[in-house]
Scaffold this motif. Structure first.
Motif, PDB file in Angstrom:
ATOM      1  N   VAL A   1      16.315  56.257  -4.079  1.00 37.58           N
ATOM      2  CA  VAL A   1      16.188  57.288  -3.074  1.00 37.58           C
ATOM      3  C   VAL A   1      17.266  57.282  -2.263  1.00 37.58           C
ATOM      4  CG1 VAL A   1      13.574  56.990  -3.275  1.00 37.58           C
ATOM      5  CG2 VAL A   1      14.927  55.918  -1.637  1.00 37.58           C
ATOM      6  N   PRO A   2      17.533  58.707  -1.737  1.00 40.90           N
ATOM      7  CA  PRO A   2      18.526  58.291  -0.646  1.00 40.90           C
ATOM      8  C   PRO A   2      18.731  57.292   0.362  1.00 40.90           C
ATOM      9  CG  PRO A   2      17.891  60.746  -1.003  1.00 40.90           C
ATOM     10  CD  PRO A   2      16.737  59.694  -1.572  1.00 40.90           C
ATOM     11  N   VAL A   3      19.837  56.922   0.696  1.00 45.03           N
ATOM     12  CA  VAL A   3      20.015  55.741   1.879  1.00 45.03           C
ATOM     13  C   VAL A   3      20.755  56.310   2.835  1.00 45.03           C
ATOM     14  CG1 VAL A   3      19.343  54.067   0.180  1.00 45.03           C
ATOM     15  CG2 VAL A   3      21.952  54.541   0.711  1.00 45.03           C
ATOM     16  N   HIS A   4      20.843  55.630   4.014  1.00 46.37           N
ATOM     17  CA  HIS A   4      21.891  56.197   4.975  1.00 46.37           C
ATOM     18  C   HIS A   4      23.316  56.510   4.616  1.00 46.37           C
ATOM     19  CE1 HIS A   4      19.788  55.143   8.810  1.00 46.37           C
ATOM     20  NE2 HIS A   4      19.253  54.111   8.444  1.00 46.37           N
ATOM     21  N   ALA A   5      23.729  55.707   3.523  1.00 49.43           N
ATOM     22  CA  ALA A   5      25.347  56.043   3.298  1.00 49.43           C
ATOM     23  C   ALA A   5      25.269  57.428   2.344  1.00 49.43           C
ATOM     24  CB  ALA A   5      25.752  54.942   2.244  1.00 49.43           C
TER      25      ALA A   5
ATOM     26  N   ILE B   1      23.642  60.014   3.345  1.00 51.80           N
ATOM     27  CA  ILE B   1      23.395  61.084   4.171  1.00 51.80           C
ATOM     28  C   ILE B   1      24.667  61.565   5.314  1.00 51.80           C
ATOM     29  CG2 ILE B   1      21.888  62.300   5.752  1.00 51.80           C
ATOM     30  CD1 ILE B   1      20.715  61.719   3.033  1.00 51.80           C
ATOM     31  N   HIS B   2      25.208  62.682   5.180  1.00 53.22           N
ATOM     32  CA  HIS B   2      26.401  63.213   6.061  1.00 53.22           C
ATOM     33  C   HIS B   2      25.786  64.302   6.989  1.00 53.22           C
ATOM     34  CE1 HIS B   2      29.322  60.922   3.846  1.00 53.22           C
ATOM     35  NE2 HIS B   2      28.395  60.940   2.933  1.00 53.22           N
TER      36      HIS B   2
ATOM     37  N   ARG C   1      26.364  53.968   9.000  1.00 53.76           N
ATOM     38  CA  ARG C   1      25.585  54.461   7.836  1.00 53.76           C
ATOM     39  C   ARG C   1      25.851  53.481   6.750  1.00 53.76           C
ATOM     40  NH1 ARG C   1      26.967  58.338   4.924  1.00 53.76           N
ATOM     41  NH2 ARG C   1      29.083  58.646   5.748  1.00 53.76           N
ATOM     42  N   GLU C   2      26.748  52.787   6.579  1.00 58.71           N
ATOM     43  CA  GLU C   2      26.824  52.043   5.491  1.00 58.71           C
ATOM     44  C   GLU C   2      26.225  50.694   5.790  1.00 58.71           C
ATOM     45  OE1 GLU C   2      28.719  52.539   2.703  1.00 58.71           O
ATOM     46  OE2 GLU C   2      28.433  50.553   1.913  1.00 58.71           O
TER      47      GLU C   2
ATOM     48  N   SER D   1      22.517  50.742   5.204  1.00 55.98           N
ATOM     49  CA  SER D   1      21.987  51.221   3.973  1.00 55.98           C
ATOM     50  C   SER D   1      20.787  50.458   3.339  1.00 55.98           C
ATOM     51  CB  SER D   1      22.907  51.656   3.116  1.00 55.98           C
ATOM     52  OG  SER D   1      23.784  52.752   3.453  1.00 55.98           O
TER      53      SER D   1
ATOM     54  N   LEU E   1      15.527  51.753   3.920  1.00 57.20           N
ATOM     55  CA  LEU E   1      15.209  52.878   3.494  1.00 57.20           C
ATOM     56  C   LEU E   1      14.289  53.894   4.504  1.00 57.20           C
ATOM     57  CD1 LEU E   1      14.275  52.106  -0.196  1.00 57.20           C
ATOM     58  CD2 LEU E   1      16.527  52.492   0.726  1.00 57.20           C
TER      59      LEU E   1
ATOM     60  N   ARG F   1      12.033  56.990   3.871  1.00 63.60           N
ATOM     61  CA  ARG F   1      11.726  58.076   2.885  1.00 63.60           C
ATOM     62  C   ARG F   1      11.291  59.441   3.553  1.00 63.60           C
ATOM     63  NH1 ARG F   1      12.256  60.018  -2.117  1.00 63.60           N
ATOM     64  NH2 ARG F   1      10.597  60.013  -3.513  1.00 63.60           N
TER      65      ARG F   1
ATOM     66  N   TYR G   1      17.349  59.504   8.415  1.00 63.21           N
ATOM     67  CA  TYR G   1      18.798  58.828   8.709  1.00 63.21           C
ATOM     68  C   TYR G   1      19.465  59.511   9.541  1.00 63.21           C
ATOM     69  CZ  TYR G   1      17.482  56.764   4.054  1.00 63.21           C
ATOM     70  OH  TYR G   1      16.734  56.140   3.092  1.00 63.21           O
TER      71      TYR G   1
END
Lengths: 748, 170
Positions: free
Chosen positions: A683-687, A689-690, B142-143, B146, B149, B151, B155
């Motif tokens: 699933v999408p993670v922080h990294a 998402i821009h 962000r990195e 990570s 999560l 859902r 973010y």
């Protein structure tokens, strides 16, 4: 009329349940402390189809702390008719019954429940249960199953059969420009962060209080009553906090069945929680194949739409979605036909997942539309405007409102679409190819009969209540804002209660109807309180409000105020004291057709969105980054711009998952999902998402629902993956027709 | 399929307990803990500190993040008996209703959650990130966030909230 400080509908306020959530004081289903609690751990079937020959429980029972191993052989009596297991969704077929008999219908089917004094003992003992099976041939390969696709005889409620128009076959044959192909979506699992869990409190009088992870407390209450033979009065279901669901909690899930079964059998309080692995044992978004053929004039005017789709269901229920209708509704095109079928695989029944049907069918259709725009050498946004339909083109009915054109304009301007160069592979940023794509999103604006109560006490505190759920959607805050707006009280003086089967009746929370429906019910209940207040004020000596009717007054800062003489103000407390009232409590029901809604009765009701995406693709490695998204949404009236924006952000992020990451892989030899964990189901993670920008287009619509609200839970995901797929084509010149678009498909 | 190892002998033996002293949110307590109990299950089932969430039990989602001696860690991957003498901070130790930690306030103000289930883990992880002192920019946050999560897809709001607090402290 309202003073500048008034907080009500349209105010961007913080989520009213926020403090509980950030401090960890919000208790979710598996977090309620109960004395003498037993823990249950689920044992799952290791085969996809067949029967259980024997279960050896000896080793499991020998583990200290183990109290019982419950299987189909020793379970207490449960209902035996299909009807007893039907829930609000009424999916045609024979609903799954846990621990009913020796039949195995899907891999990971619960087949035993180990009960122990500690979680660890139950978990360990579950690993010791030895099961012998007699396996039958199974098929989990959807590509094989579609060979036996069919139109279910009995249709699921809410299913809209597509309506053909003109002669699409001939028009396609005659079209100067043609695009056709098969588009695919794999199975996806909802994976809310909270795992399905239930805590059942067993009371000495044989009644139960159930803390459950569900999108509808009253749905679960009804299910438990009918399956286990409880009187409804003896079952109370609570779900004040739900750690996400996205459709997976619309139907009662098997952990609540198992927990209540164990509580009834052992006459003890029980907790059963699925593991993350077990979260893949039930609901998932159906796999889909959609065959789309489009014909157009060289000008870009569509002349033919042919849209066929098949989605996966189980052997025992026909789960249907509205997949093929969206494109036919949205585009002006004289000739269109469509067909929708399902195909059976040996899995649990597929289920509604965020924007069921539309997230699949509209998204895949919007990729085909993009292909046709290139074929016609027309800008993809311009193509959509050339074929814009102000009315519902499939049903021939007007919309109560459709501000999609405005969404395109505002979205394009915010994105800078006019600076796009037309050719694929024509934009670049250093080592990365840059692509810009767009798509349309569409969902239903729904409304469902809902009741709510409002209770005003003399100290000026207002409590509004409704058995709806807040699965992260902001229902608490919506109810608070509507109440604040209607009775002119600050949010701090209002408590919203929900997530309790004892509260006034509400449908399961889903389909984006929650805010429109519970909001309308809360407004009605508050208006009824307002009328009682005005009547009470009549008892005040000297009658300061004179003969004023409800239309002559407004409610502001805890006072009844004369519209024509705003200096005449009666505090609520004064009115209640004059009438000798300590509280005023009213309950009202909002049903379809209320207010101006009757004017929209024969009109189509939909939300729309225009999504613009920028991707950057590393040409050597195939790595795709979604660097920018603008989602312009036309969804009627926005109650809380802050939480509304978050809902769209969430939908867009899940759409990014659909575009790039999410796919559940079956091992067809075992008939079992392989990647049933967060390490392998991506699933999408922080990294990932821009920059995501959300725009709400002005779209007043009193006919759609009483508050003019259209709902926001689903629209954010619809079309997002198409905008990204289309941007990837623009960047790379590579057209990928199966989601997700992973690196291998780019480098292939 | 689960396989039974030493079923006949091992299963019949009570697992026993190990006395373990932990400081949780400033309060030191000694508990008799079974060796197979994770810190996560101890907190949730034993201490009723349910703010620490179980999202996967496999170290894959970050919902169970707590601070051990100021460092963020997935509490599902730590057996409680291995933590004798450790100083543990959970979300309940960072702030309480009426006395919110700056990260908790920032999460509320930025609407950095929807369902709220990943939130305590996000906040504890963010505090660990701040303790590490590595993240200064949006990309770095962000990195380095990570492993947590969400859902519901909050973010970008979470990063806004974290950057707010980093900015205040910088």
């Amino acid at each position: 009329m309202a003073t500048a400080a008034k907080i009500g509908i349209g105010s961007a306020i913080n989520r009213v349940d926020g403090v509980e959530k950030v401090t960890g004081t919000a208790r979710y289903a598996a977090e309620h402390p109960v004395e003498n609690l037993l823990y249950g751990y689920i044992v799952e079937a290791a085969i996809a189809k067949g029967r259980i020959v024997s279960i050896d429980e000896e080793a499991a029972r020998a583990v200290p702390g183990v109290v019982e191993v419950i299987t189909h052989l020793n379970r207490p009596h449960v209902a035996w008719t299909d009807h007893s297991y039907q829930d609000e969704l009424k999916i045609p077929g024979s609903p799954f019954r846990p621990l009913y008999d020796d039949r195995i219908q899907f891999s990971q089917q619960p087949i035993a429940l180990v009960m122990a004094e500690t979680f660890e003992a139950a978990r360990y003992a579950a690993s010791l249960v030895e099961v012998a099976y007699e396996a039958e041939a199974h098929n989990t390969d959807f590509e094989v199953a579609v060979g036996e696709k069919y139109v279910p005889k009995k249709k699921r409620s809410g299913y809209m059969a597509p309506k053909d128009r003109g002669d699409a076959a001939q028009a396609f044959a005659d079209a100067p420009l043609k695009v056709s192909g098969d588009y695919r979506l794999p199975p996806e699992h909802h994976n809310p962060m909270e795992m399905f869990g239930s805590t059942v409190e067993w009371h000495d009088d044989g009644s139960i209080t159930v803390h459950d992870k569900t999108q509808g407390s009253q749905v679960v209450q009804g299910y438990l009553a009918s399956v286990f033979g409880f009187s409804k009065k003896k079952v109370r279901v609570l779900n004040p906090y739900v750690g996400g669901a996205f459709g997976s909690g619309l139907r009662p899930q098997h952990q609540v069945f198992l927990a209540v079964l164990a509580a009834k059998m052992l006459e003890r309080s029980v907790r059963v929680t699925m593991t993350r692995n077990q979260m893949f044992s039930h609901a998932y978004r159906p796999q889909a194949i959609q065959s789309i053929a489009l014909g157009a004039e060289t000008t870009g005017k569509l002349t033919a739409i042919r849209n066929e789709a098949t989605t996966s269901t189980s052997r025992y229920e026909d789960n249907m979605e509205n997949v093929v209708t969206w494109g036919l509704m949205n585009y002006d095109c004289p000739n269109a036909d469509a067909e929708y079928t399902v195909a059976q695989v040996d899995t649990a029944t597929s289920a509604d997942m965020r924007a069921p049907g539309a997230a699949t069918g509209m998204t895949l259709f919007e990729i085909a539309i993009d292909e046709m725009a290139y074929e016609a050498k027309v800008d993809p946004l311009e193509f959509r405007l050339i074929n814009y339909s102000p009315i519902d083109a499939m049903n021939g009915t007007p919309y109560t409102s459709k501000a999609l054109r405005e969404a395109f304009q505002e979205g394009a301007e915010a994105f800078g679409w006019s600076k796009r160069s037309a050719e694929a592979r024509s934009m670049r940023d250093g080592k990365e190819l840059v692509g810009w794509g767009c798509a349309t999103g569409m969902w239903d604006a729904q409304f469902s009969k809902t009741s709510a109560s409002a209770k005003l006490t003399a100290n000026g505190h207002l409590e509004v209540a409704c058995a709806t759920s807040d699965i992260g959607t902001g229902s608490y805050t919506v109810m608070t804002l509507v109440a604040a707006d209607t009775l002119g009280l600050p949010p701090e003086q209002i408590t919203a209660k929900l997530g309790d089967s004892d509260l006034p009746t509400a449908p399961v929370e889903g389909g984006s109807w929650g805010a429109a429906s519970s909001g309308a019910a809360v407004q009605l209940a508050c208006q009824a309180v307002g009328k009682k207040l005005l009547k009470a004020a009549g008892k005040i000596a000297g009658a300061p409000l004179g003969e004023a009717t409800i239309d002559d007054v407004l409610f502001e800062d805890g006072c009844i105020v004369l519209k024509d003489a705003p200096t005449v103000r009666v505090p609520f407390g004064d009115a209640m004291r004059a009438a000798d009232l300590t509280q005023i409590e009213e309950e009202e029901t909002a049903a379809p057709g209320f207010g101006d809604m009757w004017k929209g009765m024969h009109k189509s009701k939909n939300t729309h969105s225009a999504i613009f995406a920028e991707v950057k693709v590393d040409e050597e490695l195939g790595v795709i980054r979604v660097t920018r998204i603008v989602d312009a949404v036309a969804a009627g009236r926005i109650i809380n711009p802050k939480t509304a924006r978050s809902q769209i952000l969430g939908g867009v992020v899940m759409g990014m998952g659909m575009a790039l990451h999410e796919e559940t892989f079956p091992d067809h030899r075992l008939g079992r999902w392989m990647n049933h964990n967060f390490g392998e189901y991506h699933v999408p993670v922080h990294a990932d998402i821009h920059d995501i920008q959300v725009i709400f287009v002005d779209e007043p619509d009193p006919e759609v629902t009483p508050l003019g609200v259209k709902g926001l839970g689903e629209i954010g995901i619809v079309g997002t993956a198409a905008a990204i797929a289309n941007a990837i084509y623009h960047a790379t010149g590579k057209r990928v027709r199966s989601l997700p678009i992973t690196i291998d498909k780019i480098l292939d | 399929m689960p396989t039974a190892v030493n079923t006949a002998t091992y299963a019949a033996v009570p697992i026993g307990t190990v006395p373990t002293t932990l400081t949780i949110n400033g309060e030191t307590r000694t508990r008799a803990i079974e060796p197979w109990t994770t810190l996560l299950d101890l907190l949730r089932e034993g201490e009723d500190l349910i703010g620490t969430k179980k999202g996967c039990d496999h170290g894959q989602c970050g919902a169970c993040t707590v601070l051990i001696d100021e460092r963020r860690i997935n509490s599902c991957l730590k057996l409680a008996v291995t933590l004798d003498g450790a100083d543990i901070t959970t979300i309940e130790g960072l702030g309480q209703p009426g006395d919110l930690h700056p990260l908790q306030s920032a999460f509320c103000n930025h609407d950095a959650f929807q369902c709220g289930y990943c939130t305590p883990g996000q906040i504890c992880s963010a505090q660990g990130l701040i303790n590490e002192g590595k993240a200064k920019t949006r990309d770095e946050v962000r990195e380095l966030m990570s492993g947590n999560l969400c859902r519901c897809g909050a973010y970008s709001n979470i990063v806004d909230a974290v950057l707010d607090v980093i900015g205040e402290q910088a």
